[in-house]
Design an enzyme around this catalytic site. Structure first.
Site, PDB file in Angstrom:
ATOM      1  N   ASP A   1     112.119  65.926  22.427  1.00  0.00           N
ATOM      2  CA  ASP A   1     111.462  66.902  23.301  1.00  0.00           C
ATOM      3  C   ASP A   1     112.027  66.845  24.707  1.00  0.00           C
ATOM      4  OD1 ASP A   1     109.855  67.889  21.323  1.00  0.00           O
ATOM      5  OD2 ASP A   1     108.062  66.773  21.929  1.00  0.00           O
TER       6      ASP A   1
ATOM      7  N   ASP B   1     108.759  61.422  23.793  1.00  0.00           N
ATOM      8  CA  ASP B   1     109.529  61.942  22.652  1.00  0.00           C
ATOM      9  C   ASP B   1     110.937  62.293  23.138  1.00  0.00           C
ATOM     10  OD1 ASP B   1     110.722  63.954  20.830  1.00  0.00           O
ATOM     11  OD2 ASP B   1     108.868  63.633  19.735  1.00  0.00           O
TER      12      ASP B   1
ATOM     13  N   ARG C   1     110.108  62.969  11.043  1.00  0.00           N
ATOM     14  CA  ARG C   1     109.148  61.943  10.690  1.00  0.00           C
ATOM     15  C   ARG C   1     107.808  62.576  10.350  1.00  0.00           C
ATOM     16  NH1 ARG C   1     107.060  57.789  15.391  1.00  0.00           N
ATOM     17  NH2 ARG C   1     106.276  59.374  16.777  1.00  0.00           N
TER      18      ARG C   1
ATOM     19  N   THR D   1     102.309  59.287   8.692  1.00  0.00           N
ATOM     20  CA  THR D   1     102.731  57.970   8.184  1.00  0.00           C
ATOM     21  C   THR D   1     103.906  57.406   8.967  1.00  0.00           C
ATOM     22  OG1 THR D   1     104.325  58.960   6.689  1.00  0.00           O
ATOM     23  CG2 THR D   1     102.103  58.654   5.839  1.00  0.00           C
TER      24      THR D   1
HETATM   25  N1  URA Z   1     110.541  58.827  18.684  1.00  0.00           N
HETATM   26  C1  URA Z   1     110.517  59.154  20.010  1.00  0.00           C
HETATM   27  O1  URA Z   1     111.159  60.120  20.431  1.00  0.00           O
HETATM   28  N2  URA Z   1     109.785  58.395  20.833  1.00  0.00           N
HETATM   29  C2  URA Z   1     109.068  57.325  20.420  1.00  0.00           C
HETATM   30  O2  URA Z   1     108.421  56.669  21.232  1.00  0.00           O
HETATM   31  C3  URA Z   1     109.106  57.009  19.038  1.00  0.00           C
HETATM   32  C4  URA Z   1     109.853  57.760  18.195  1.00  0.00           C
END
Ligand code: URA
Length: 206
Positions: free
Chosen positions: A200, A197, A102, A106
């Site tokens: 992560d 995330d 991503r 944006t």
């Molecule tokens: N991707 C993620 O890993 N966490 C979020 O909160 C949004 C997108």
């Protein structure tokens, strides 16, 4: 667009482990896999069955087998955390990969890799744990549809209202199965309260 929130007590138990910031990588992976079993079970709960004649040790009877193949598509990276459970439940599932990153400014998807098996006649499960803006999921669904998919269900861990609305607008035929519909997105497009995330936390990166 059908939205199913899996409120099974075990699903909510594992979701809470995922949300908890003190959950370390290994228990996080285990909780993600265990939650994925419940989500995939729900995402396949409406599959049609075909009768099959079998012999029990005592007599002939009629059993059931899946009438339709299943394809699981893992959206990189976080979707990999749900893939083992999907393949464990449906061992002959064919597997696709959708690599998307991503754009941090944006939040729109930038494609870097796709590889799909045949999917015209299959139930396609898109494994995309975090449905935030909906950009990645809408992109992945567009990709599998252009590859022939006609029966698509998204398997998410947490969804945000913005992502659900985008999917309803762009892909109203796609069912979404999730463990939670959270409050909103923050200015970095993270889901709140969310779990951070997912990639992560699964892979120990930051
Ligand atoms: N991707 C993620 O890993 N966490 C979020 O909160 C949004 C997108």
């Amino acid at each position: 667009m059908p939205l199913t929130i899996v409120d099974h007590p075990l699903a909510q138990h594992y979701l809470t482990l995922l949300r908890d910031r003190s959950t370390q990588v290994e228990p996080f992976r285990r909780a993600a896999r265990r939650l994925a079993y419940l989500l995939v079970a729900e995402a396949t709960s409406d599959l049609t069955l075909a009768p099959v004649d079998i012999e029990t040790p005592l007599e002939s009877t009629v059993g059931s087998r899946l009438a339709k193949p299943v394809v699981a598509v893992a959206v990189f990276r976080a979707g990999l955390g749900l893939l083992d459970a999907a393949v464990d439940l449906v061992p002959d599932a064919l597997i696709g990969y959708a690599g998307v990153q991503r754009n941090e400014e944006t939040a729109e998807p930038m494609e870097y890799y796709t590889k799909f098996p045949p999917m015209e006649h299959a139930r396609v499960l898109i494994l995309e744990p975090m449905l935030a803006t909906g950009g990645s999921l809408a992109w992945a669904v567009g990709k599998v549809k252009s590859h022939g998919a006609r029966d698509v269900t998204a398997v998410c861990v947490v969804a945000a209202p913005a992502g659900v609305e985008r999917m309803a607008a762009e892909h109203p035929d796609v069912r979404i199965v999730t463990a939670a519909l959270d409050r909103d997105l923050d200015h970095n497009f993270y889901i709140r309260p969310g779990l951070g995330d997912m990639g992560d936390r699964l892979f120990g990166t930051a």
